[in-house]
Design an enzyme around this catalytic site. Sequence first.
Site, PDB file in Angstrom:
ATOM      1  N   GLY A   8       0.909  -1.143   0.033  1.00 53.41           N
ATOM      2  CA  GLY A   8      -0.092  -0.202   0.066  1.00 53.41           C
ATOM      3  C   GLY A   8       0.747   1.269   0.079  1.00 53.41           C
ATOM      4  N   SER A 106      -7.146   0.552  13.047  1.00 52.46           N
ATOM      5  CA  SER A 106      -7.763   1.935  13.150  1.00 52.46           C
ATOM      6  C   SER A 106      -8.436   1.987  14.365  1.00 52.46           C
ATOM      7  CB  SER A 106      -8.706   1.956  12.102  1.00 52.46           C
ATOM      8  OG  SER A 106      -9.882   2.857  12.145  1.00 52.46           O
ATOM      9  N   SER A 107      -8.590   3.375  14.946  1.00 46.79           N
ATOM     10  CA  SER A 107      -9.391   3.595  16.095  1.00 46.79           C
ATOM     11  C   SER A 107     -10.734   3.050  16.199  1.00 46.79           C
ATOM     12  CB  SER A 107      -9.214   4.959  16.731  1.00 46.79           C
ATOM     13  OG  SER A 107      -9.545   5.832  15.736  1.00 46.79           O
ATOM     14  N   CYS A 108     -11.234   2.962  14.933  1.00 48.17           N
ATOM     15  CA  CYS A 108     -12.931   2.712  14.702  1.00 48.17           C
ATOM     16  C   CYS A 108     -13.066   1.400  15.184  1.00 48.17           C
ATOM     17  CB  CYS A 108     -13.255   3.175  13.552  1.00 48.17           C
ATOM     18  SG  CYS A 108     -12.711   1.830  12.350  1.00 48.17           S
ATOM     19  N   TYR A 135     -16.215  -1.825   8.151  1.00 54.03           N
ATOM     20  CA  TYR A 135     -14.748  -1.640   7.900  1.00 54.03           C
ATOM     21  C   TYR A 135     -14.186  -1.912   9.407  1.00 54.03           C
ATOM     22  CZ  TYR A 135     -10.231   1.307   7.953  1.00 54.03           C
ATOM     23  OH  TYR A 135      -9.240   1.571   8.039  1.00 54.03           O
ATOM     24  N   LYS A 139     -11.146  -4.763  10.309  1.00 47.74           N
ATOM     25  CA  LYS A 139      -9.909  -4.317  11.007  1.00 47.74           C
ATOM     26  C   LYS A 139      -9.602  -5.230  12.135  1.00 47.74           C
ATOM     27  CE  LYS A 139      -7.858  -1.496   8.185  1.00 47.74           C
ATOM     28  NZ  LYS A 139      -6.487  -1.741   7.541  1.00 47.74           N
ATOM     29  N   HIS A 178     -11.938  11.935   4.588  1.00 46.85           N
ATOM     30  CA  HIS A 178     -11.964  12.391   6.011  1.00 46.85           C
ATOM     31  C   HIS A 178     -12.122  13.616   6.292  1.00 46.85           C
ATOM     32  CE1 HIS A 178     -10.474   8.217   6.517  1.00 46.85           C
ATOM     33  NE2 HIS A 178     -11.330   8.110   7.476  1.00 46.85           N
ATOM     34  N   ASP A 268     -22.903  12.543  12.689  1.00 48.41           N
ATOM     35  CA  ASP A 268     -21.951  12.938  13.383  1.00 48.41           C
ATOM     36  C   ASP A 268     -20.997  11.600  13.654  1.00 48.41           C
ATOM     37  OD1 ASP A 268     -22.214  15.395  14.264  1.00 48.41           O
ATOM     38  OD2 ASP A 268     -23.329  14.860  15.813  1.00 48.41           O
TER      39      ASP A 268
HETATM   40  P1  GDP Z   1     -14.891   9.287  11.429  1.00 48.22           P
HETATM   41  O1  GDP Z   1     -13.839   9.706  12.238  1.00 48.22           O
HETATM   42  O2  GDP Z   1     -14.773   8.045  10.946  1.00 48.22           O
HETATM   43  O3  GDP Z   1     -16.062   9.639  11.891  1.00 48.22           O
HETATM   44  O4  GDP Z   1     -14.696   9.994   9.992  1.00 48.22           O
HETATM   45  P2  GDP Z   1     -14.799  11.346   9.245  1.00 48.22           P
HETATM   46  O5  GDP Z   1     -13.411  12.128   9.222  1.00 48.22           O
HETATM   47  O6  GDP Z   1     -15.197  11.201   7.712  1.00 48.22           O
HETATM   48  O7  GDP Z   1     -15.614  12.221  10.097  1.00 48.22           O
HETATM   49  C1  GDP Z   1     -15.439  12.945  11.366  1.00 48.22           C
HETATM   50  C2  GDP Z   1     -16.310  13.904  11.761  1.00 48.22           C
HETATM   51  O8  GDP Z   1     -16.450  15.251  11.142  1.00 48.22           O
HETATM   52  C3  GDP Z   1     -18.016  13.511  11.467  1.00 48.22           C
HETATM   53  O9  GDP Z   1     -18.611  14.006  12.653  1.00 48.22           O
HETATM   54  C4  GDP Z   1     -18.422  14.168  10.429  1.00 48.22           C
HETATM   55  O10 GDP Z   1     -19.849  14.242  10.325  1.00 48.22           O
HETATM   56  C5  GDP Z   1     -17.559  15.500  10.434  1.00 48.22           C
HETATM   57  N1  GDP Z   1     -17.508  16.521   9.398  1.00 48.22           N
HETATM   58  C6  GDP Z   1     -17.582  17.436   9.130  1.00 48.22           C
HETATM   59  N2  GDP Z   1     -17.718  18.101   8.046  1.00 48.22           N
HETATM   60  C7  GDP Z   1     -17.303  16.978   7.312  1.00 48.22           C
HETATM   61  C8  GDP Z   1     -16.879  16.896   5.889  1.00 48.22           C
HETATM   62  O11 GDP Z   1     -16.818  17.907   5.026  1.00 48.22           O
HETATM   63  N3  GDP Z   1     -16.341  15.426   5.638  1.00 48.22           N
HETATM   64  C9  GDP Z   1     -16.406  14.464   6.229  1.00 48.22           C
HETATM   65  N4  GDP Z   1     -15.754  13.204   5.825  1.00 48.22           N
HETATM   66  N5  GDP Z   1     -16.521  14.624   7.695  1.00 48.22           N
HETATM   67  C10 GDP Z   1     -17.004  15.814   7.842  1.00 48.22           C
END
Ligand code: GDP
Length: 306
Positions: A8, A106-108, A135, A139, A178, A268
């Site tokens: 990767g 991953s932390s998820c 996902y 993991k 993200h 969220d």
């Molecule tokens: P997560 O950590 O697995 O939830 O992944 P993300 O990085 O996609 O999202 C983190 C948080 O950021 C979530 O609460 C999303 O709703 C918020 N967020 C706010 N604006 C955005 C955006 O434009 N893109 C993404 N991916 N997340 C967003």
Amino acid sequence: MGAIFVAGHGGLVGSAIVRRLQSAGFGDRLLLRTRAELDLMDATAVRVFFERERPSQVYLAAAKVGGILANDTFPADFIRENLLIETSVIHAAHLAKVDKLLFLGSSCIYPRMAPQPIPESALLTGALEPTNSAYAIAKIAGIELVRAYKKQHGMNAISVMPTNLYGPGDNFDLNSSHVLPALMRKFLEAKEHGLAEVSVWGSGSPRREFLHVDDLAEACVFLMDRYDGGEPINVGVGEDVSIRELAETIARAVGFEGRMVFDATKPDGTPRKLLDVSRLTQLGWRAKIALVDGIAATLEWYRAHR
Ligand code: GDP
């Protein structure tokens, strides 16, 4: 010493591990294959590759990754592709008797309502966050593969759990990225087009921890050397910010002076995801890149490469 296979190496994490190994003087030992050259989901092709090349170390950084919306929309792709990559590479590494394999999770993987900061022992103690459970289960299967191959075959393998990552080489596509690259792109384009507002998904209140990928790469090379434990080890910075605070920091870095509008139709996800990094700190490693500095450097990279 034999070759070091970074699976990767075209991705955010893999490319940072390659840079780190190069700067540590291991550039001539790197073994790299593009996706066109080697399909990591093809177990036979991977086995033949390992038998021929006999790498001594493997960084398993290949994965299908994405932000909250991509995970929520394409769960079948996320579970299938990650399971195939993990089973192919870990089994082939075992058959080829590699000296050591480092698997990136991953932390998820931790329960949605895990205690904060999240210790490694929280794994499998509660229900997962539904937006990325496919996902996360792939993991978790990777962690269990590492444990199982260690137990049954005596394989030297470790699992490393990074928190949310960012940095050069990240995905800036608004549907699959993200939050950090997404907001960087949105604020930059809004400033350039003179827009008055930018949409931020969700409520802005979830809290996330952000680790620069160069810090993660340094930690991975450190752990390849120093950690042989059977349990996963967390890699993070030890502090988190709300999505609102993150958005304000990025807006300042970009110079966007308009408004933020929170889009409640978007999820969220998990309310908070802060890793307990005391196991790593005890080994003598800590993150060095402050969030504001990492954001500034990533913005510079994005401006030059978009
Ligand atoms: P997560 O950590 O697995 O939830 O992944 P993300 O990085 O996609 O999202 C983190 C948080 O950021 C979530 O609460 C999303 O709703 C918020 N967020 C706010 N604006 C955005 C955006 O434009 N893109 C993404 N991916 N997340 C967003």
